[in-house]
Design an enzyme around this catalytic site. Structure first.
Site, PDB file in Angstrom:
ATOM      1  N   ARG A   9      47.761  51.309  32.328  1.00  0.00           N
ATOM      2  CA  ARG A   9      48.297  51.542  30.994  1.00  0.00           C
ATOM      3  C   ARG A   9      48.286  53.036  30.705  1.00  0.00           C
ATOM      4  O   ARG A   9      47.375  53.747  31.114  1.00  0.00           O
ATOM      5  CB  ARG A   9      47.419  50.800  29.982  1.00  0.00           C
ATOM      6  CG  ARG A   9      47.886  50.834  28.568  1.00  0.00           C
ATOM      7  CD  ARG A   9      47.003  49.946  27.683  1.00  0.00           C
ATOM      8  NE  ARG A   9      47.267  48.535  27.997  1.00  0.00           N
ATOM      9  CZ  ARG A   9      46.321  47.609  28.063  1.00  0.00           C
ATOM     10  NH1 ARG A   9      45.060  47.913  27.860  1.00  0.00           N
ATOM     11  NH2 ARG A   9      46.649  46.358  28.336  1.00  0.00           N
TER      12      ARG A   9
ATOM     13  N   ASN B 148      36.185  49.832  26.075  1.00  0.00           N
ATOM     14  CA  ASN B 148      36.596  49.517  27.439  1.00  0.00           C
ATOM     15  C   ASN B 148      35.460  49.862  28.389  1.00  0.00           C
ATOM     16  O   ASN B 148      34.971  50.990  28.365  1.00  0.00           O
ATOM     17  CB  ASN B 148      37.817  50.348  27.841  1.00  0.00           C
ATOM     18  CG  ASN B 148      39.015  50.067  26.986  1.00  0.00           C
ATOM     19  OD1 ASN B 148      39.567  48.990  27.028  1.00  0.00           O
ATOM     20  ND2 ASN B 148      39.410  51.050  26.184  1.00  0.00           N
TER      21      ASN B 148
ATOM     22  N   ASP C  16      39.795  51.189  34.557  1.00  0.00           N
ATOM     23  CA  ASP C  16      39.480  50.092  33.638  1.00  0.00           C
ATOM     24  C   ASP C  16      38.895  48.934  34.450  1.00  0.00           C
ATOM     25  O   ASP C  16      39.536  48.438  35.366  1.00  0.00           O
ATOM     26  CB  ASP C  16      40.766  49.666  32.923  1.00  0.00           C
ATOM     27  CG  ASP C  16      40.533  48.572  31.915  1.00  0.00           C
ATOM     28  OD1 ASP C  16      40.066  47.480  32.309  1.00  0.00           O
ATOM     29  OD2 ASP C  16      40.825  48.774  30.731  1.00  0.00           O
TER      30      ASP C  16
ATOM     31  N   ASP D 216      38.070  45.906  33.213  1.00  0.00           N
ATOM     32  CA  ASP D 216      38.362  44.610  32.607  1.00  0.00           C
ATOM     33  C   ASP D 216      37.493  44.244  31.410  1.00  0.00           C
ATOM     34  O   ASP D 216      38.020  43.785  30.408  1.00  0.00           O
ATOM     35  CB  ASP D 216      38.287  43.465  33.629  1.00  0.00           C
ATOM     36  CG  ASP D 216      38.986  43.794  34.934  1.00  0.00           C
ATOM     37  OD1 ASP D 216      40.152  44.218  34.887  1.00  0.00           O
ATOM     38  OD2 ASP D 216      38.346  43.652  35.991  1.00  0.00           O
TER      39      ASP D 216
ATOM     40  N   ASP E 125      35.570  44.197  28.022  1.00  0.00           N
ATOM     41  CA  ASP E 125      35.764  44.903  26.760  1.00  0.00           C
ATOM     42  C   ASP E 125      34.796  44.331  25.736  1.00  0.00           C
ATOM     43  O   ASP E 125      34.371  43.177  25.844  1.00  0.00           O
ATOM     44  CB  ASP E 125      37.197  44.700  26.244  1.00  0.00           C
ATOM     45  CG  ASP E 125      38.252  45.171  27.228  1.00  0.00           C
ATOM     46  OD1 ASP E 125      38.210  46.344  27.627  1.00  0.00           O
ATOM     47  OD2 ASP E 125      39.108  44.354  27.605  1.00  0.00           O
TER      48      ASP E 125
ATOM     49  N   ASP F  96      36.944  39.183  28.037  1.00  0.00           N
ATOM     50  CA  ASP F  96      37.575  39.283  29.362  1.00  0.00           C
ATOM     51  C   ASP F  96      36.612  39.121  30.541  1.00  0.00           C
ATOM     52  O   ASP F  96      36.846  39.665  31.621  1.00  0.00           O
ATOM     53  CB  ASP F  96      38.360  40.593  29.498  1.00  0.00           C
ATOM     54  CG  ASP F  96      39.429  40.723  28.420  1.00  0.00           C
ATOM     55  OD1 ASP F  96      39.979  39.688  28.004  1.00  0.00           O
ATOM     56  OD2 ASP F  96      39.709  41.858  27.996  1.00  0.00           O
TER      57      ASP F  96
ATOM     58  N   GLU G 187      38.576  37.586  33.432  1.00  0.00           N
ATOM     59  CA  GLU G 187      39.409  38.583  34.105  1.00  0.00           C
ATOM     60  C   GLU G 187      38.555  39.468  35.015  1.00  0.00           C
ATOM     61  O   GLU G 187      38.943  39.784  36.140  1.00  0.00           O
ATOM     62  CB  GLU G 187      40.133  39.433  33.061  1.00  0.00           C
ATOM     63  CG  GLU G 187      41.068  40.463  33.650  1.00  0.00           C
ATOM     64  CD  GLU G 187      41.753  41.321  32.594  1.00  0.00           C
ATOM     65  OE1 GLU G 187      42.482  42.239  32.983  1.00  0.00           O
ATOM     66  OE2 GLU G 187      41.554  41.090  31.381  1.00  0.00           O
TER      67      GLU G 187
END
Length: 175
Positions: free
Chosen positions: A23, A87, A103, A105, A107, A120, A123
């Site tokens: 991102r 994050n 990152d 994953d 959060d 998450d 994830e």
């Protein structure tokens, strides 16, 4: 590592463990850049996802990064209070292109009453397996979750009362 200077505008890029771009936030105005912390501000900026989708943030935000911590914090200023999004990721790096981090994953979302929720985890488990996160990374991330929760409970760093408001006032002077 060099640090961006106050008043400069710089994009933020997050990557995944495998090196792919995750991102990009188009620009953040640096309010403070030192070896201990980087604080920035932005408002309604363009965000580009790895698949090319784009969207704009909805409110002003103050961003807190550290070259020492495995997390970063975004304080979003809304009409009903300050919401935080944290994050879990590698410590920030900076080059002439952008502020960058990996990152990982996980959060944590924090509400104005300072209650929080870890997000998450599924994830994280999936990517840990797919991208083969080393055990050392897993250990440091689990430790960082505990550190971040401790900061939240102690109202430390970017969670200190007045922190976001004070830096938002600085941000308004640069706009």
């Amino acid at each position: 590592m060099s640090f961006p200077t106050a008043g400069t505008k710089i994009p933020i890029q997050s990557y995944k463990h495998n090196g792919t771009l995750h991102r990009t936030w188009e620009e953040t105005i640096i309010l403070k850049g030192t070896s201990k912390e980087i604080i920035g501000g932005n408002d309604r900026i363009l965000v580009t996802e790895s698949d090319g989708r784009q969207w704009r943030t909805r409110e002003p935000a103050i961003c807190y990064f550290s070259p020492d911590n495995w997390f970063n914090v975004i304080g979003m200023i809304r009409t009903d209070g300050i919401y935080y999004y944290c994050n879990l990721g590698s410590p920030i790096t900076h080059d002439e292109e952008a502020l960058k981090y990996i990152d990982y994953d996980l959060d944590i979302k924090i509400y104005p009453d300072m209650t929080y929720k870890l997000l998450d985890e599924d994830e994280y488990a999936l990517h840990k397996k797919e991208m083969e996160y080393p055990e050392a990374i897993d250990r440091v991330l689990q430790k960082s979750v505990k550190q971040l929760i401790s900061w939240i409970n102690q109202r430390k760093g970017p969670f200190e009362p007045g922190f976001i408001d004070e830096w938002y006032e600085q941000f308004l002077q640069y706009r």
